[in-house]
Design a protein around this motif. Structure first.
Motif, mmCIF file in Angstrom:
data_model
loop_
_atom_site.group_PDB
_atom_site.id
_atom_site.type_symbol
_atom_site.label_atom_id
_atom_site.label_comp_id
_atom_site.label_asym_id
_atom_site.label_seq_id
_atom_site.Cartn_x
_atom_site.Cartn_y
_atom_site.Cartn_z
ATOM 1 N N GLN A 11 0.971 -1.131 0.028
ATOM 2 C CA GLN A 11 -0.009 0.006 -0.127
ATOM 3 C C GLN A 11 0.770 1.178 -0.005
ATOM 4 O O GLN A 11 0.591 2.129 -0.703
ATOM 5 C CB GLN A 11 -0.952 -0.035 1.334
ATOM 6 N N GLN A 12 1.983 1.191 0.903
ATOM 7 C CA GLN A 12 2.709 2.429 0.908
ATOM 8 C C GLN A 12 3.370 2.618 -0.550
ATOM 9 O O GLN A 12 3.657 3.967 -1.042
ATOM 10 C CB GLN A 12 3.869 2.198 1.908
ATOM 11 N N VAL A 16 3.619 5.799 -3.023
ATOM 12 C CA VAL A 16 4.834 6.509 -3.581
ATOM 13 C C VAL A 16 4.584 6.272 -5.176
ATOM 14 O O VAL A 16 4.899 7.559 -5.817
ATOM 15 C CB VAL A 16 5.895 5.645 -3.243
ATOM 16 N N GLU A 17 4.149 5.493 -5.787
ATOM 17 C CA GLU A 17 3.902 5.451 -7.304
ATOM 18 C C GLU A 17 3.082 6.289 -7.872
ATOM 19 O O GLU A 17 3.233 7.058 -8.725
ATOM 20 C CB GLU A 17 3.511 3.920 -7.485
ATOM 21 N N PHE A 25 7.324 13.600 -7.736
ATOM 22 C CA PHE A 25 8.792 13.056 -7.441
ATOM 23 C C PHE A 25 9.120 12.337 -9.135
ATOM 24 O O PHE A 25 7.939 11.801 -9.620
ATOM 25 C CB PHE A 25 8.896 11.890 -6.697
ATOM 26 N N PRO A 26 10.265 12.609 -9.522
ATOM 27 C CA PRO A 26 10.842 11.816 -10.906
ATOM 28 C C PRO A 26 10.689 10.211 -10.766
ATOM 29 O O PRO A 26 10.726 9.709 -11.761
ATOM 30 C CB PRO A 26 12.247 12.258 -11.080
ATOM 31 N N ASN A 27 11.039 9.774 -9.524
ATOM 32 C CA ASN A 27 11.044 8.476 -9.604
ATOM 33 C C ASN A 27 10.894 7.971 -8.015
ATOM 34 O O ASN A 27 10.867 8.708 -7.062
ATOM 35 C CB ASN A 27 12.428 7.607 -10.024
ATOM 36 N N ARG A 28 10.711 6.612 -7.501
ATOM 37 C CA ARG A 28 10.438 5.972 -6.291
ATOM 38 C C ARG A 28 11.721 6.443 -5.506
ATOM 39 O O ARG A 28 11.508 6.833 -4.132
ATOM 40 C CB ARG A 28 10.284 4.720 -6.429
ATOM 41 N N SER A 29 13.008 6.178 -6.010
ATOM 42 C CA SER A 29 14.109 6.307 -5.145
ATOM 43 C C SER A 29 14.135 8.002 -4.844
ATOM 44 O O SER A 29 14.737 8.224 -3.627
ATOM 45 C CB SER A 29 15.241 6.264 -6.016
ATOM 46 N N GLU A 30 13.939 8.966 -5.445
ATOM 47 C CA GLU A 30 13.774 10.296 -5.198
ATOM 48 C C GLU A 30 12.662 10.444 -4.063
ATOM 49 O O GLU A 30 13.100 11.368 -3.167
ATOM 50 C CB GLU A 30 13.633 11.183 -6.267
ATOM 51 N N ALA A 31 11.847 9.858 -4.135
ATOM 52 C CA ALA A 31 10.531 9.930 -3.093
ATOM 53 C C ALA A 31 10.988 9.563 -1.909
ATOM 54 O O ALA A 31 11.036 10.143 -0.910
ATOM 55 C CB ALA A 31 9.274 9.428 -3.499
#
Length: 55
Positions: A11-12, A16-17, A25-31
């Motif tokens: 769910q989390q 984020v997605e 955010f540009p991607n999950r890592s940056e988030a």
């Protein structure tokens, strides 16, 4: 930068997605990096407050 592997509830990750899809955010890592930065900054602020309250 170092790579870190972690487990996060689906769910989390879905939330984020969603932030990535809406352009927050540009991607999950940056988030996730942003969330960690916010957490560390909050901890620093709490430490500063505790130090000031003792004076």
């Amino acid at each position: 930068m170092e790579r870190v592997t972690l487990r996060i509830p689906k769910q989390q990750i879905d939330e984020v997605e969603q932030m990535v899809e809406t352009g927050e955010f540009p991607n999950r890592s940056e988030a996730i990096r942003s969330a960690v930065r916010d957490m560390l900054n909050e901890q620093d602020g709490e430490r500063d407050e505790r130090g000031r309250n003792r004076s």
